[in-house]
Design an enzyme around this catalytic site. Structure first.
Site, mmCIF file in Angstrom:
data_model
loop_
_atom_site.group_PDB
_atom_site.id
_atom_site.type_symbol
_atom_site.label_atom_id
_atom_site.label_comp_id
_atom_site.label_asym_id
_atom_site.label_seq_id
_atom_site.Cartn_x
_atom_site.Cartn_y
_atom_site.Cartn_z
ATOM 1 N N CYS A 1 0.810 -1.216 0.000
ATOM 2 C CA CYS A 1 0.000 0.000 0.000
ATOM 3 C C CYS A 1 0.852 1.281 0.000
ATOM 4 C CB CYS A 1 -0.917 -0.011 1.224
ATOM 5 S SG CYS A 1 -1.833 1.525 1.408
ATOM 6 N N VAL B 1 -5.932 0.621 5.291
ATOM 7 C CA VAL B 1 -4.606 0.776 5.908
ATOM 8 C C VAL B 1 -3.977 2.048 5.344
ATOM 9 C CG1 VAL B 1 -4.098 -1.630 6.421
ATOM 10 C CG2 VAL B 1 -3.607 -0.747 4.135
ATOM 11 N N GLU C 1 -5.499 7.194 8.628
ATOM 12 C CA GLU C 1 -5.237 8.208 7.592
ATOM 13 C C GLU C 1 -3.735 8.489 7.556
ATOM 14 O OE1 GLU C 1 -6.624 9.698 4.975
ATOM 15 O OE2 GLU C 1 -8.344 8.456 5.371
#
Ligand SMILES: N[C@@H](CCC(=O)N[C@@H](CS)C(=O)NCC(=O)O)C(=O)O
Length: 255
Positions: A36, A76, A88
């Protein structure tokens, strides 16, 4: 097709070593997914500052109850700090700066004007560069890809014109660099599939990207590039079903 719930389960290469070095229980539990880009921002910040944390891998597509209790948005990165939850990526980076004031380096300037100036460009990365990369990945057909690439190049040139060097704000490696670093790490996907070329953007961008991608904290949170392929393949076919992909498709702001 690899479903998001079947994604490769953990980090590899240098990122795996970093994960392995952060398994002991700590006051700060960092919930991330190896692939991510948002999580990588917060992870880079933790590594820059040498903050003690425990890394926990989450597949956010599974929306497991335990994780939804920590982040009701089901995204995530997220953290538990002394038992209290936050999420965040940008908020987390600033929280690390505030909650661990003795951990150098600072990632935002102390001077209020300089700090506000940095935030203008952090906002630009969030509103123009990240959606620009995603739109380019997701664009189908030559015409749409050419238009998306031209739009991204425009935004990248606006950004590049302000790089003081070696980093965006000058000598200080800051949150501006941290928010764009995961996309510098992933722009090879645009290069391989969407005729993107750093040098075609601007010489300043090419040099800057080359410096950011070899920063220790960036390398130490990067998995084997081969592993990113499965993650981005659905984006390249415009089949991704992440919240971000749905937002881009609908012309909404990325959540
Ligand atoms: N605005 C959020 C975005 C986080 C985000 O989109 N994370 C993705 C992984 S890169 C996620 O959890 N996706 C799960 C989903 O879309 O269902 C942040 O900056 O933390």
């Amino acid at each position: 097709m690899v479903l998001p719930t079947d994604l490769f389960p953990h980090a590899t290469d240098a990122a795996l070593k970093t994960v392995e070095a952060h398994q002991d229980p700590q006051d700060l539990v960092f919930y991330a997914a190896w692939f991510c880009p948002s999580a990588q921002r917060s992870w880079i910040t933790l590594e820059e500052k040498g903050i003690p944390y425990q890394y926990k891998e989450v597949n956010p597509y599974k929306k497991e109850k335990h994780f939804l209790d920590i982040n009701p948005k089901g995204l995530v990165p997220a953290v538990e700090h002394q038992g209290k939850a936050l999420f965040e990526s940008l908020v987390l980076c600033e929280f690390f700066e505030d909650a661990y004031p003795t951990h150098e380096p600072r990632i935002l300037p102390e001077d209020p004007y300089e700090k506000a100036y940095a935030r203008i460009w952090i906002d630009f990365v969030a509103k123009a560069l990240v959606p620009g990369f995603m739109r380019l990945f997701m664009a189908q057909g030559t015409e749409k890809q050419d238009a998306a690439r031209a739009e991204l190049y425009d935004s990248l040139r606006t950004f590049s014109a302000q790089i003081k060097g070696p980093y965006f704000l000058g000598e200080q490696f800051s949150l501006v660099d941290i928010v764009i670093a995961p996309w510098v790490t992933r722009d090879v996907i645009a290069a391989e599939h969407r005729a993107y070329n750093r040098g075609d953007v601007a010489a300043e961008w090419k040099q800057y990207a080359g410096r950011v991608e070899v920063r220790e904290s960036v390398l130490g949170t990067k998995s084997n590039p081969e592993q990113y392929v499965d993650v981005y393949a659905p984006y390249l076919k415009d089949e991704a079903q992440s919240e971000a992909a749905k937002a881009i498709r609908a012309g909404r702001v990325i959540p």
